[in-house]
Design a protein around this motif. Structure first.
Motif, PDB file in Angstrom:
ATOM      1  N   VAL A  71      -7.807  -0.909   9.832  1.00 32.08           N
ATOM      2  CA  VAL A  71      -8.197   0.468   9.499  1.00 32.08           C
ATOM      3  C   VAL A  71      -9.005   0.486   8.206  1.00 32.08           C
ATOM      4  CG1 VAL A  71      -6.282   1.622  10.688  1.00 32.08           C
ATOM      5  CG2 VAL A  71      -5.981   0.830   8.333  1.00 32.08           C
ATOM      6  N   ALA A  72      -9.834   1.530   8.091  1.00 32.62           N
ATOM      7  CA  ALA A  72     -10.632   1.734   6.877  1.00 32.62           C
ATOM      8  C   ALA A  72     -10.930   3.215   6.755  1.00 32.62           C
ATOM      9  CB  ALA A  72     -11.933   0.931   6.947  1.00 32.62           C
ATOM     10  N   ALA A  73     -11.362   3.635   5.575  1.00 35.22           N
ATOM     11  CA  ALA A  73     -11.791   5.014   5.393  1.00 35.22           C
ATOM     12  C   ALA A  73     -13.122   5.217   6.105  1.00 35.22           C
ATOM     13  CB  ALA A  73     -11.937   5.327   3.903  1.00 35.22           C
ATOM     14  N   PRO A  74     -13.364   6.404   6.641  1.00 34.44           N
ATOM     15  CA  PRO A  74     -14.654   6.655   7.304  1.00 34.44           C
ATOM     16  C   PRO A  74     -15.819   6.344   6.363  1.00 34.44           C
ATOM     17  CG  PRO A  74     -13.143   8.472   7.680  1.00 34.44           C
ATOM     18  CD  PRO A  74     -12.495   7.587   6.651  1.00 34.44           C
ATOM     19  N   GLY A  75     -16.781   5.585   6.842  1.00 35.30           N
ATOM     20  CA  GLY A  75     -17.944   5.259   6.031  1.00 35.30           C
ATOM     21  C   GLY A  75     -17.748   4.129   5.049  1.00 35.30           C
ATOM     22  N   PHE A  76     -16.522   3.551   4.995  1.00 36.33           N
ATOM     23  CA  PHE A  76     -16.299   2.465   4.037  1.00 36.33           C
ATOM     24  C   PHE A  76     -17.106   1.230   4.405  1.00 36.33           C
ATOM     25  CE2 PHE A  76     -13.998  -1.394   2.782  1.00 36.33           C
ATOM     26  CZ  PHE A  76     -14.006  -1.232   1.405  1.00 36.33           C
ATOM     27  N   LEU A 108       1.983   3.110   0.971  1.00 37.24           N
ATOM     28  CA  LEU A 108       1.057   3.077  -0.158  1.00 37.24           C
ATOM     29  C   LEU A 108      -0.253   2.405   0.229  1.00 37.24           C
ATOM     30  CD1 LEU A 108       0.324   3.614  -3.064  1.00 37.24           C
ATOM     31  CD2 LEU A 108       1.490   1.507  -3.708  1.00 37.24           C
ATOM     32  N   LEU A 109      -0.171   1.325   0.988  1.00 39.05           N
ATOM     33  CA  LEU A 109      -1.390   0.666   1.443  1.00 39.05           C
ATOM     34  C   LEU A 109      -2.246   1.620   2.255  1.00 39.05           C
ATOM     35  CD1 LEU A 109      -0.014  -2.837   2.529  1.00 39.05           C
ATOM     36  CD2 LEU A 109      -1.258  -2.273   0.431  1.00 39.05           C
ATOM     37  N   CYS A 110      -1.618   2.374   3.135  1.00 42.41           N
ATOM     38  CA  CYS A 110      -2.344   3.344   3.944  1.00 42.41           C
ATOM     39  C   CYS A 110      -3.040   4.376   3.055  1.00 42.41           C
ATOM     40  CB  CYS A 110      -1.387   4.030   4.915  1.00 42.41           C
ATOM     41  SG  CYS A 110      -2.165   5.221   6.028  1.00 42.41           S
ATOM     42  N   THR A 111      -2.331   4.870   2.059  1.00 35.78           N
ATOM     43  CA  THR A 111      -2.909   5.854   1.137  1.00 35.78           C
ATOM     44  C   THR A 111      -4.114   5.286   0.404  1.00 35.78           C
ATOM     45  OG1 THR A 111      -0.781   6.959   0.817  1.00 35.78           O
ATOM     46  CG2 THR A 111      -2.451   7.296  -0.879  1.00 35.78           C
ATOM     47  N   LEU A 112      -3.994   4.055  -0.089  1.00 33.26           N
ATOM     48  CA  LEU A 112      -5.098   3.435  -0.816  1.00 33.26           C
ATOM     49  C   LEU A 112      -6.310   3.216   0.077  1.00 33.26           C
ATOM     50  CD1 LEU A 112      -3.122   0.828  -2.966  1.00 33.26           C
ATOM     51  CD2 LEU A 112      -4.170   2.964  -3.748  1.00 33.26           C
ATOM     52  N   VAL A 113      -6.063   2.864   1.331  1.00 31.85           N
ATOM     53  CA  VAL A 113      -7.179   2.670   2.263  1.00 31.85           C
ATOM     54  C   VAL A 113      -7.897   3.997   2.508  1.00 31.85           C
ATOM     55  CG1 VAL A 113      -7.810   2.018   4.622  1.00 31.85           C
ATOM     56  CG2 VAL A 113      -6.179   0.638   3.348  1.00 31.85           C
ATOM     57  N   THR A 114      -7.160   5.099   2.615  1.00 33.66           N
ATOM     58  CA  THR A 114      -7.809   6.405   2.805  1.00 33.66           C
ATOM     59  C   THR A 114      -8.681   6.764   1.615  1.00 33.66           C
ATOM     60  OG1 THR A 114      -5.997   7.722   1.836  1.00 33.66           O
ATOM     61  CG2 THR A 114      -5.880   7.244   4.211  1.00 33.66           C
ATOM     62  N   GLN A 115      -8.384   6.196   0.448  1.00 31.37           N
ATOM     63  CA  GLN A 115      -9.167   6.455  -0.756  1.00 31.37           C
ATOM     64  C   GLN A 115     -10.372   5.533  -0.893  1.00 31.37           C
ATOM     65  OE1 GLN A 115      -6.209   6.046  -3.846  1.00 31.37           O
ATOM     66  NE2 GLN A 115      -5.120   7.912  -3.246  1.00 31.37           N
ATOM     67  N   GLY A 162      -8.536  12.624   9.917  1.00 31.69           N
ATOM     68  CA  GLY A 162      -9.891  12.157   9.662  1.00 31.69           C
ATOM     69  C   GLY A 162     -10.057  11.332   8.402  1.00 31.69           C
ATOM     70  N   ARG A 163      -8.934  10.949   7.781  1.00 33.10           N
ATOM     71  CA  ARG A 163      -9.031  10.161   6.547  1.00 33.10           C
ATOM     72  C   ARG A 163      -9.119   8.664   6.804  1.00 33.10           C
ATOM     73  NH1 ARG A 163      -3.997  11.139   3.640  1.00 33.10           N
ATOM     74  NH2 ARG A 163      -3.160  11.673   5.701  1.00 33.10           N
ATOM     75  N   LEU A 164      -8.851   8.255   8.052  1.00 30.82           N
ATOM     76  CA  LEU A 164      -8.928   6.848   8.443  1.00 30.82           C
ATOM     77  C   LEU A 164      -9.628   6.731   9.789  1.00 30.82           C
ATOM     78  CD1 LEU A 164      -5.480   5.091   7.807  1.00 30.82           C
ATOM     79  CD2 LEU A 164      -7.609   4.761   6.556  1.00 30.82           C
ATOM     80  N   VAL A 165     -10.179   5.553  10.024  1.00 33.68           N
ATOM     81  CA  VAL A 165     -10.677   5.204  11.358  1.00 33.68           C
ATOM     82  C   VAL A 165     -10.084   3.847  11.734  1.00 33.68           C
ATOM     83  CG1 VAL A 165     -12.823   6.509  11.223  1.00 33.68           C
ATOM     84  CG2 VAL A 165     -12.759   4.151  10.373  1.00 33.68           C
ATOM     85  N   ARG A 166      -9.845   3.670  13.026  1.00 30.91           N
ATOM     86  CA  ARG A 166      -9.392   2.378  13.532  1.00 30.91           C
ATOM     87  C   ARG A 166     -10.601   1.549  13.929  1.00 30.91           C
ATOM     88  NH1 ARG A 166      -4.652   4.848  17.347  1.00 30.91           N
ATOM     89  NH2 ARG A 166      -3.109   5.201  15.693  1.00 30.91           N
ATOM     90  N   LEU A 167     -10.557   0.284  13.591  1.00 33.73           N
ATOM     91  CA  LEU A 167     -11.654  -0.620  13.878  1.00 33.73           C
ATOM     92  C   LEU A 167     -11.318  -1.462  15.097  1.00 33.73           C
ATOM     93  CD1 LEU A 167     -12.257  -1.769  10.203  1.00 33.73           C
ATOM     94  CD2 LEU A 167     -13.394   0.097  11.420  1.00 33.73           C
ATOM     95  N   SER A 168     -12.280  -1.610  15.969  1.00 37.34           N
ATOM     96  CA  SER A 168     -12.110  -2.454  17.147  1.00 37.34           C
ATOM     97  C   SER A 168     -12.632  -3.844  16.836  1.00 37.34           C
ATOM     98  CB  SER A 168     -12.870  -1.856  18.335  1.00 37.34           C
ATOM     99  OG  SER A 168     -12.798  -2.714  19.457  1.00 37.34           O
ATOM    100  N   VAL A 169     -11.747  -4.830  16.954  1.00 42.31           N
ATOM    101  CA  VAL A 169     -12.113  -6.217  16.687  1.00 42.31           C
ATOM    102  C   VAL A 169     -11.843  -6.990  17.975  1.00 42.31           C
ATOM    103  CG1 VAL A 169     -11.761  -8.210  15.183  1.00 42.31           C
ATOM    104  CG2 VAL A 169     -11.452  -5.896  14.278  1.00 42.31           C
ATOM    105  N   PRO A 170     -12.878  -7.204  18.802  1.00 37.02           N
ATOM    106  CA  PRO A 170     -12.684  -7.750  20.149  1.00 37.02           C
ATOM    107  C   PRO A 170     -11.892  -9.046  20.205  1.00 37.02           C
ATOM    108  CG  PRO A 170     -14.932  -6.975  19.865  1.00 37.02           C
ATOM    109  CD  PRO A 170     -14.290  -6.914  18.518  1.00 37.02           C
TER     110      PRO A 170
END
Length: 203
Positions: A66-71, A124-131, A150-158
């Motif tokens: 996971v990452a913040a949108p646009g990160f 806490l890790l989740c919160t920091l990633v949203t930031q 909308g504070r996080l997006v899931r990334l697809s890693v095939p």
């Protein structure tokens, strides 16, 4: 999540039952279970297949990067693993639960992640990633609220599809008291909607 989301209802329904909970590594938990130092073990790890243990409850759990949108500087949310690991990672401690599963899976490709932060609390890790602090690999129930808002997006890693299971186990030779049976039946009906630092628990 057991204490935060469910303990009040459990205590109201069964005021005569006392619980003692502690956290430890998978190896330590099963050592204690084998020596009858604990009644039940709750794990979030590989699926445990062992004829010495009875599974009181189990459920497959999904986990994603996971990452913040646009990160990440990609328009697509599908990211090759070799590119993904070049970004800063925030992870739980090495050797613990889903972090270990991630490391083992990456090792199959001769890859590894060197996180910029290691910390025990998935919340806490989740919160920091949203930031926008970095990327993480977390179970979906940890990130669900941030994803919906909308504070996080899931990334697809095939190339990356590890299996993660929650299991409630006890030793086959353990005498199951009425109180222990009540605990098994109560907690076997729960799915983790929230988590804390604890990925492995004994009761």
């Amino acid at each position: 999540w057991i204490l935060r989301e469910h303990y009040e209802n459990f205590r109201a329904a069964y005021p005569g039952i006392t619980l003692k909970m502690a956290t430890a590594s998978t190896e330590e938990l099963f050592r204690m279970l084998n020596q009858n130092e604990t009644d039940l073990v709750y794990t979030l790890d590989h699926h445990v297949y062992n004829s010495d243990y009875i599974i009181g409850a189990e459920e497959r759990i999904q986990a994603h990067f996971v990452a913040a949108p646009g990160f990440l500087p990609f328009s697509s949310l599908t990211v090759p693993v070799r590119e993904l690991i070049t970004f800063p990672f925030l992870l739980t401690e090495k050797g613990m639960s889903y972090r270990r599963l991630m490391d083992e899976h990456l090792a199959r490709f001769s890859l590894e992640v060197r996180p910029v932060l290691e910390f025990g609390s998935a919340d806490l890790l989740c919160t920091l990633v949203t930031q926008g602090a970095g990327v993480s690999f977390l179970p979906d129930y940890v990130t669900e609220a941030a994803l919906k808002s909308g504070r996080l997006v899931r990334l697809s890693v095939p190339e990356f599809k590890p299996e993660l299971w929650r299991q409630l186990l006890y030793h086959k030779d353990k005498w199951v008291s009425p109180a222990m049976q009540t605990v098994i039946e109560y907690f076997s009906g729960l799915s983790p909607a929230h988590t804390d630092a604890s990925d492995h628990m004994l009761l």
